[in-house]
Design a protein around this motif. Structure first.
Motif, PDB file in Angstrom:
ATOM      1  N   ALA A 412       0.851  -1.187   0.000  1.00 15.87           N
ATOM      2  CA  ALA A 412       0.000   0.000   0.000  1.00 15.87           C
ATOM      3  C   ALA A 412       0.890   1.242   0.000  1.00 15.87           C
ATOM      4  O   ALA A 412       2.115   1.163   0.146  1.00 15.87           O
ATOM      5  CB  ALA A 412      -0.912  -0.020   1.221  1.00 15.87           C
ATOM      6  N   ALA A 413       0.274   2.418  -0.121  1.00 16.47           N
ATOM      7  CA  ALA A 413       1.036   3.668  -0.170  1.00 16.47           C
ATOM      8  C   ALA A 413       1.832   3.901   1.102  1.00 16.47           C
ATOM      9  O   ALA A 413       2.876   4.560   1.074  1.00 16.47           O
ATOM     10  CB  ALA A 413       0.092   4.837  -0.433  1.00 16.47           C
ATOM     11  N   ASP A 414       1.373   3.342   2.231  1.00 14.24           N
ATOM     12  CA  ASP A 414       2.098   3.515   3.495  1.00 14.24           C
ATOM     13  C   ASP A 414       3.186   2.459   3.697  1.00 14.24           C
ATOM     14  O   ASP A 414       3.808   2.396   4.755  1.00 14.24           O
ATOM     15  CB  ASP A 414       1.133   3.513   4.671  1.00 14.24           C
ATOM     16  CG  ASP A 414       0.382   2.190   4.832  1.00 14.24           C
ATOM     17  OD1 ASP A 414       0.683   1.231   4.082  1.00 14.24           O
ATOM     18  OD2 ASP A 414      -0.504   2.113   5.711  1.00 14.24           O
ATOM     19  N   GLY A 415       3.400   1.603   2.693  1.00 13.96           N
ATOM     20  CA  GLY A 415       4.469   0.608   2.759  1.00 13.96           C
ATOM     21  C   GLY A 415       4.080  -0.719   3.364  1.00 13.96           C
ATOM     22  O   GLY A 415       4.890  -1.659   3.387  1.00 13.96           O
ATOM     23  N   THR A 416       2.845  -0.863   3.843  1.00 16.32           N
ATOM     24  CA  THR A 416       2.397  -2.114   4.446  1.00 16.32           C
ATOM     25  C   THR A 416       1.723  -2.993   3.393  1.00 16.32           C
ATOM     26  O   THR A 416       1.320  -2.523   2.331  1.00 16.32           O
ATOM     27  CB  THR A 416       1.408  -1.856   5.587  1.00 16.32           C
ATOM     28  OG1 THR A 416       0.245  -1.184   5.057  1.00 16.32           O
ATOM     29  CG2 THR A 416       2.054  -0.986   6.662  1.00 16.32           C
ATOM     30  N   PHE A 417       1.587  -4.285   3.713  1.00 14.73           N
ATOM     31  CA  PHE A 417       0.908  -5.211   2.808  1.00 14.73           C
ATOM     32  C   PHE A 417      -0.475  -5.535   3.369  1.00 14.73           C
ATOM     33  O   PHE A 417      -0.673  -5.611   4.580  1.00 14.73           O
ATOM     34  CB  PHE A 417       1.727  -6.495   2.647  1.00 14.73           C
ATOM     35  CG  PHE A 417       2.961  -6.304   1.816  1.00 14.73           C
ATOM     36  CD1 PHE A 417       2.920  -6.471   0.444  1.00 14.73           C
ATOM     37  CD2 PHE A 417       4.159  -5.936   2.410  1.00 14.73           C
ATOM     38  CE1 PHE A 417       4.060  -6.291  -0.337  1.00 14.73           C
ATOM     39  CE2 PHE A 417       5.305  -5.754   1.648  1.00 14.73           C
ATOM     40  CZ  PHE A 417       5.254  -5.933   0.272  1.00 14.73           C
ATOM     41  N   GLY A 418      -1.419  -5.721   2.472  1.00  9.67           N
ATOM     42  CA  GLY A 418      -2.788  -6.022   2.884  1.00  9.67           C
ATOM     43  C   GLY A 418      -3.727  -4.918   2.438  1.00  9.67           C
ATOM     44  O   GLY A 418      -3.744  -4.546   1.253  1.00  9.67           O
ATOM     45  N   LYS A 419      -4.500  -4.385   3.340  1.00 13.04           N
ATOM     46  CA  LYS A 419      -5.497  -3.376   3.013  1.00 13.04           C
ATOM     47  C   LYS A 419      -4.853  -2.181   2.313  1.00 13.04           C
ATOM     48  O   LYS A 419      -3.851  -1.643   2.780  1.00 13.04           O
ATOM     49  CB  LYS A 419      -6.203  -2.914   4.285  1.00 13.04           C
ATOM     50  CG  LYS A 419      -7.373  -1.967   4.024  1.00 13.04           C
ATOM     51  CD  LYS A 419      -8.097  -1.638   5.308  1.00 13.04           C
ATOM     52  CE  LYS A 419      -9.285  -0.712   5.041  1.00 13.04           C
ATOM     53  NZ  LYS A 419     -10.012  -0.369   6.288  1.00 13.04           N
ATOM     54  N   GLY A 420      -5.438  -1.800   1.176  1.00 11.53           N
ATOM     55  CA  GLY A 420      -4.911  -0.662   0.430  1.00 11.53           C
ATOM     56  C   GLY A 420      -3.764  -0.999  -0.488  1.00 11.53           C
ATOM     57  O   GLY A 420      -3.194  -0.110  -1.126  1.00 11.53           O
ATOM     58  N   GLY A 421      -3.408  -2.275  -0.592  1.00 10.20           N
ATOM     59  CA  GLY A 421      -2.301  -2.687  -1.441  1.00 10.20           C
ATOM     60  C   GLY A 421      -2.741  -2.972  -2.863  1.00 10.20           C
ATOM     61  O   GLY A 421      -3.842  -2.606  -3.296  1.00 10.20           O
ATOM     62  N   ILE A 422      -1.862  -3.634  -3.601  1.00  9.82           N
ATOM     63  CA  ILE A 422      -2.103  -3.934  -5.014  1.00  9.82           C
ATOM     64  C   ILE A 422      -1.772  -5.407  -5.262  1.00  9.82           C
ATOM     65  O   ILE A 422      -0.703  -5.869  -4.877  1.00  9.82           O
ATOM     66  CB  ILE A 422      -1.224  -3.070  -5.932  1.00  9.82           C
ATOM     67  CG1 ILE A 422      -1.458  -1.576  -5.660  1.00  9.82           C
ATOM     68  CG2 ILE A 422      -1.486  -3.391  -7.397  1.00  9.82           C
ATOM     69  CD1 ILE A 422      -0.457  -0.676  -6.363  1.00  9.82           C
ATOM     70  N   ILE A 423      -2.697  -6.119  -5.903  1.00  5.61           N
ATOM     71  CA  ILE A 423      -2.419  -7.492  -6.332  1.00  5.61           C
ATOM     72  C   ILE A 423      -2.396  -7.515  -7.853  1.00  5.61           C
ATOM     73  O   ILE A 423      -3.313  -6.994  -8.503  1.00  5.61           O
ATOM     74  CB  ILE A 423      -3.453  -8.483  -5.774  1.00  5.61           C
ATOM     75  CG1 ILE A 423      -3.263  -8.621  -4.261  1.00  5.61           C
ATOM     76  CG2 ILE A 423      -3.321  -9.840  -6.449  1.00  5.61           C
ATOM     77  CD1 ILE A 423      -4.241  -9.550  -3.582  1.00  5.61           C
ATOM     78  N   CYS A 424      -1.332  -8.094  -8.410  1.00  8.64           N
ATOM     79  CA  CYS A 424      -1.144  -8.162  -9.854  1.00  8.64           C
ATOM     80  C   CYS A 424      -1.264  -9.610 -10.329  1.00  8.64           C
ATOM     81  O   CYS A 424      -0.594 -10.499  -9.805  1.00  8.64           O
ATOM     82  CB  CYS A 424       0.235  -7.607 -10.228  1.00  8.64           C
ATOM     83  SG  CYS A 424       0.448  -5.852  -9.849  1.00  8.64           S
ATOM     84  N   PHE A 425      -2.123  -9.821 -11.321  1.00  4.66           N
ATOM     85  CA  PHE A 425      -2.297 -11.131 -11.939  1.00  4.66           C
ATOM     86  C   PHE A 425      -1.736 -11.068 -13.357  1.00  4.66           C
ATOM     87  O   PHE A 425      -2.385 -10.530 -14.261  1.00  4.66           O
ATOM     88  CB  PHE A 425      -3.773 -11.532 -11.979  1.00  4.66           C
ATOM     89  CG  PHE A 425      -4.389 -11.795 -10.634  1.00  4.66           C
ATOM     90  CD1 PHE A 425      -4.050 -12.937  -9.923  1.00  4.66           C
ATOM     91  CD2 PHE A 425      -5.302 -10.913 -10.079  1.00  4.66           C
ATOM     92  CE1 PHE A 425      -4.621 -13.197  -8.682  1.00  4.66           C
ATOM     93  CE2 PHE A 425      -5.878 -11.162  -8.843  1.00  4.66           C
ATOM     94  CZ  PHE A 425      -5.534 -12.303  -8.136  1.00  4.66           C
ATOM     95  N   GLY A 426      -0.538 -11.582 -13.544  1.00  2.00           N
ATOM     96  CA  GLY A 426       0.089 -11.566 -14.861  1.00  2.00           C
ATOM     97  C   GLY A 426       0.151 -12.920 -15.528  1.00  2.00           C
ATOM     98  O   GLY A 426       0.653 -13.049 -16.638  1.00  2.00           O
ATOM     99  N   SER A 427      -0.382 -13.949 -14.879  1.00  2.00           N
ATOM    100  CA  SER A 427      -0.305 -15.313 -15.389  1.00  2.00           C
ATOM    101  C   SER A 427      -1.261 -15.538 -16.550  1.00  2.00           C
ATOM    102  O   SER A 427      -2.394 -15.041 -16.555  1.00  2.00           O
ATOM    103  CB  SER A 427      -0.636 -16.305 -14.267  1.00  2.00           C
ATOM    104  OG  SER A 427      -0.769 -17.612 -14.768  1.00  2.00           O
TER     105      SER A 427
END
Length: 459
Positions: A412-427
């Protein structure tokens, strides 16, 4: 030698003939039948007999609670047959009961189910696309629709509890300008639901596709299938065109997640991505950057994955370095299921998947466009996933059999993982649409994985 061979063959045929003679017929008794002709409980609850499925369903009133000691008041079975349950016997029917019938050397098993009358709406879908929320406590059904939907000509589709009927009719165009009441009945059970249709002005989840699509139906097949799944499974979700986003026609104040699923030629450097997205993400960069900075999440899939670098979620604006594919209506028809390995089987993304590991998403006869945006193993020391995470500042979720990184989570913008983050599906296995018909088994995992991703990012 040939003569000896012929003599042996004749001997074998003679023995077979003897074994099939009238003198050697088996004495098994298979002349009878094991059917159920009538079944009644407590002198008044008649069983509905289904010979095809070998089931007996007994309906009791909605408030009936004495299933633990019901009397088999009548049981009529085939002549000469015997059963493990006798007429006049008291039986516990709180759970399905097996009725074992024998007749000579034949036997059949039947299942007896005692069910209370039940009248409920299990699901309410509008125009085959939009899922409404069913509140059983208040018996209220709420549907939130985009402004483009004509509420005076809505066609609802419902799923009811077994044996229930609904009034007025569904599957016909209905005016929902005002709340509409539906009554569901099943013998002694009856419930009335009030359906309220609201226009979505501030969606919690929005779907973006290709440039030029003004409504969901304008999307290509791959994007449209993904969008349909979202609208049918994610509350308060909405398709938004890039023009609406750019012009401020959508209230983003309550938006928790933006999903950009882009069926387009993927790119391997930030400059090419910016040029390809000049009429989409780059034209709305301020809106999307504000969403991210304010704690909003993203799912980026197919050619959209490199937008994570534009948001500053990947170190040094690094991009996937092994990309290909873009066709929506062509590609190979696969012969069997396709799967992929994951880094951590206990990861939130795989909760509830069908078929275990490796994760399967594509079934036999599926026609795949195989649009891929991945990180080739040469980027991370010939496949060292820890090196990839150190270089990008992101987390590996899944990879190819050659150790290319294909699914990952950005902070996420605050550097943490989880809420507010980004998941990328490139498969290439993350594929929603097949022009060729196929029998769906593991493809259901697409919705399971995506739902898990959404829950992880907004809760």
């Amino acid at each position: 030698m040939k003569k000896i061979y012929n003599i042996i063959c004749v001997a074998i045929l003679s023995m077979l003939a003897m074994s099939c003679s009238d003198e050697n017929i088996s004495d098994l008794d298979v002349s009878g039948d094991c059917s159920v002709e009538a079944f009644t409980l407590d002198g008044k609850y008649e069983g509905i007999i289904n010979a095809k499925t070998r089931t007996i369903k007994v309906k009791v009133p909605v408030d009936f609670t004495a299933k633990q000691a019901m009397t088999v008041s009548s049981l009529s079975i085939s002549k000469g047959a015997k059963a493990n349950i006798a007429q006049g016997e008291k039986v516990n029917f709180e759970a399905p009961k097996n009725l074992h019938i024998t007749n000579g050397d034949l036997y059949l098993d039947w299942t007896i189910n005692v069910k209370n009358d039940e009248a409920r709406i299990l699901s309410f879908i509008i125009n085959g696309t939009y899922k409404a929320s069913v509140d059983e406590t208040t018996k209220t059904i709420t549907a939130k629709l985009p402004a483009s939907v004509d509420v005076t000509k809505i066609i609802p589709t419902v799923e009811l509890t077994e044996d229930a009927v609904i009034s007025p009719k569904v599957d016909v165009a209905t005016d929902f300008s005002d709340p509409v009441k539906y009554t569901v009945t099943d013998n002694t059970a009856s419930e009335t639901y009030t359906v309220i249709v609201e226009k979505v002005t501030a969606p919690e989840v929005i779907f973006l596709g290709s440039n030029g699509a003004q409504k969901m139906e304008d999307l290509c097949g791959e994007e449209q299938e993904a969008c349909k799944w979202m609208l049918a499974n994610v509350d308060n979700s909405m398709f938004v065109s890039w023009e609406e986003l750019r012009n401020g026609a959508v209230d983003m104040s309550k938006c928790k997640l933006v999903w950009w699923h882009w069926q387009n030629q993927p790119t391997e450097n930030i400059g090419d991505f910016e040029n390809g997205a000049k009429n989409t993400a780059m034209a709305c960069i301020n809106v999307l950057q504000d969403h991210y900075k304010n704690g909003g999440a993203f799912i980026l899939s197919r050619a959209a994955i490199n937008f994570a670098a534009e948001l500053g979620a990947v170190k040094d604006q690094l991009c996937a370095n092994n990309c290909w594919g873009s066709s929506d209506d062509g590609g190979d028809i696969i012969g069997g299921s396709w799967d992929f390995p994951v880094k951590d089987e206990s990861c939130y993304l795989w909760e509830g998947i069908i078929g275990g590991f490796p994760v399967k998403t594509l079934d036999a006869n599926y026609q795949i466009s195989n649009c891929v945006s991945q990180w080739g193993k040469w980027f991370h020391n010939d496949g060292d996933l820890n090196v990839w995470e150190e270089k990008t500042g992101c987390k590996v979720l899944a990879h190819g059999w050659d150790m290319a990184v294909t699914m990952w989570e950005c902070p996420a913008a605050d550097g943490t993982f989880g809420k507010g983050g980004i998941i990328c599906f490139g498969s290439g296995c993350y594929d929603w649409y097949s022009p060729n018909p196929f029998e769906e088994n593991f493809h259901k995992n697409m919705g399971i994985i995506t739902g898990n991703a959404i829950n992880h990012l907004i809760k």
